[in-house]
Design a protein around this motif. Structure first.
Motif, mmCIF file in Angstrom:
data_model
loop_
_atom_site.group_PDB
_atom_site.id
_atom_site.type_symbol
_atom_site.label_atom_id
_atom_site.label_comp_id
_atom_site.label_asym_id
_atom_site.label_seq_id
_atom_site.Cartn_x
_atom_site.Cartn_y
_atom_site.Cartn_z
ATOM 1 N N ASN A 9 0.831 -1.216 0.000
ATOM 2 C CA ASN A 9 0.000 0.000 0.000
ATOM 3 C C ASN A 9 0.864 1.264 0.000
ATOM 4 O O ASN A 9 0.563 2.230 -0.699
ATOM 5 C CB ASN A 9 -0.890 0.048 1.250
ATOM 6 C CG ASN A 9 -1.908 -1.069 1.274
ATOM 7 O OD1 ASN A 9 -2.104 -1.756 0.268
ATOM 8 N ND2 ASN A 9 -2.559 -1.273 2.417
ATOM 9 N N HIS A 24 -3.446 2.811 1.953
ATOM 10 C CA HIS A 24 -4.247 1.890 2.777
ATOM 11 C C HIS A 24 -5.735 2.024 2.434
ATOM 12 O O HIS A 24 -6.463 1.036 2.378
ATOM 13 C CB HIS A 24 -4.038 2.173 4.269
ATOM 14 C CG HIS A 24 -2.619 1.978 4.725
ATOM 15 N ND1 HIS A 24 -1.883 0.860 4.390
ATOM 16 C CD2 HIS A 24 -1.792 2.749 5.487
ATOM 17 C CE1 HIS A 24 -0.670 0.954 4.919
ATOM 18 N NE2 HIS A 24 -0.587 2.091 5.585
ATOM 19 N N GLY A 27 -6.442 0.218 -0.584
ATOM 20 C CA GLY A 27 -6.320 -1.219 -0.352
ATOM 21 C C GLY A 27 -7.636 -1.863 0.072
ATOM 22 O O GLY A 27 -7.870 -3.045 -0.181
#
Ligand code: IPE
Ligand code: IPE
Ligand code: MG
Length: 241
Positions: A9, A24, A27
């Protein structure tokens, strides 16, 4: 049982001049993709390494962003888990999680516990070695109390006392972003797990990439120590269970 080390990430974000936290955030869409695809394909167990015990060492703002993304993810996804018959489990040191995250996690686990189609296992503050240490302590205490004799300790007993005691060992372990290591994820559980490492960064790992990994897995010959010829003759593997 498919297990995934969801990595990359930070690099995904850096390549785009964005913050690691943005990586993130992106992700999460990949998490949704693999959960939905697993459900559609009838895969019974999906383990996701979301946060390692070592990840607590990361900068405070990154850790707290990860925790709030996790809480938000659980809140948003719970109705979908219910609709699709998805059961949630968590492994790792849950006591280290912020109490709000722990509460949301416990609520989702409780709400989804009767769901039968797919079990998603979130590894949070997980460490493969800690899992083994805790297992040894638990068994030692039982030996001391006389519940087991030392000779009763075998692979089945040890497996049953790990955090994944009720689950089969992973058949396939996927790691994204190219790193050729386990990073303290499952250790005891992966003696004959097929490994698949892809250079794709986690936020770019979606349906197509997941299907590619599963297709590659299907082409593998799992020998469990035997020869080609024995497999052709259907000689059974040693019973490890
Ligand atoms: C994986 O991505 C997510 C977690 C470990 C929580 P990283 O944040 O490790 O991304 P890279 O490895 O720095 O690219
Ligand atoms: C492993 O990734 C942990 C998770 C994906 C949750 P890391 O990024 O923490 O692993 P290392 O530090 O590169 O080994
Ligand atoms: Mg990483």
């Amino acid at each position: 049982h498919v297990a995934i080390i969801m990595d990359g990430n930070g690099r995904w974000a850096k390549l785009r001049g964005k913050s690691r936290i943005e990586g993130h955030r992106r992700g999460r869409a990949s998490v949704r993709a693999v959960v939905e695809m697993s459900r559609r394909l009838g895969i019974p167990y999906l383990s996701l390494y979301a946060f390692s015990a070592e990840n607590w060492l990361r900068p405070k703002d990154e850790v707290s962003a990860l925790m709030s993304l996790l809480e938000h993810y659980l809140t948003v996804e719970e109705p979908k888990m219910m609709r699709h018959g998805i059961r949630l489990l968590a492994i790792g040191d849950k006591d280290r999680l912020p109490s709000t995250v722990r509460c949301t996690l416990e609520r989702t686990i409780e709400a989804t516990k009767e769901n039968k189609h797919l079990t998603v296992i979130l590894a949070l503050s997980y460490s493969g070695r800690s899992d083994i240490v805790r297992t040894v302590q638990e068994i030692a205490a039982k030996v001391k109390e006389g519940e087991y004799a030392p000779e009763d300790i075998d692979e089945t007993l040890i497996s049953a006392h790990t955090e994944t005691g009720s689950l089969p060992d992973p058949d396939l372990l996927i790691r994204t972003s190219g790193e050729m290591r386990i990073s303290n994820f499952f250790l005891w559980q992966i003696p004959y797990t097929e490994l698949y490492v892809t250079p794709i960064l986690w936020p770019d790992f979606r349906d197509k990439e997941y299907l590619q990994a599963l297709t590659e897995f299907q082409r593998r010959q799992r020998r469990f120590g035997r020869t080609d010829e024995q497999i052709a003759k259907n000689i059974p593997r040693a019973d490890r269970s």
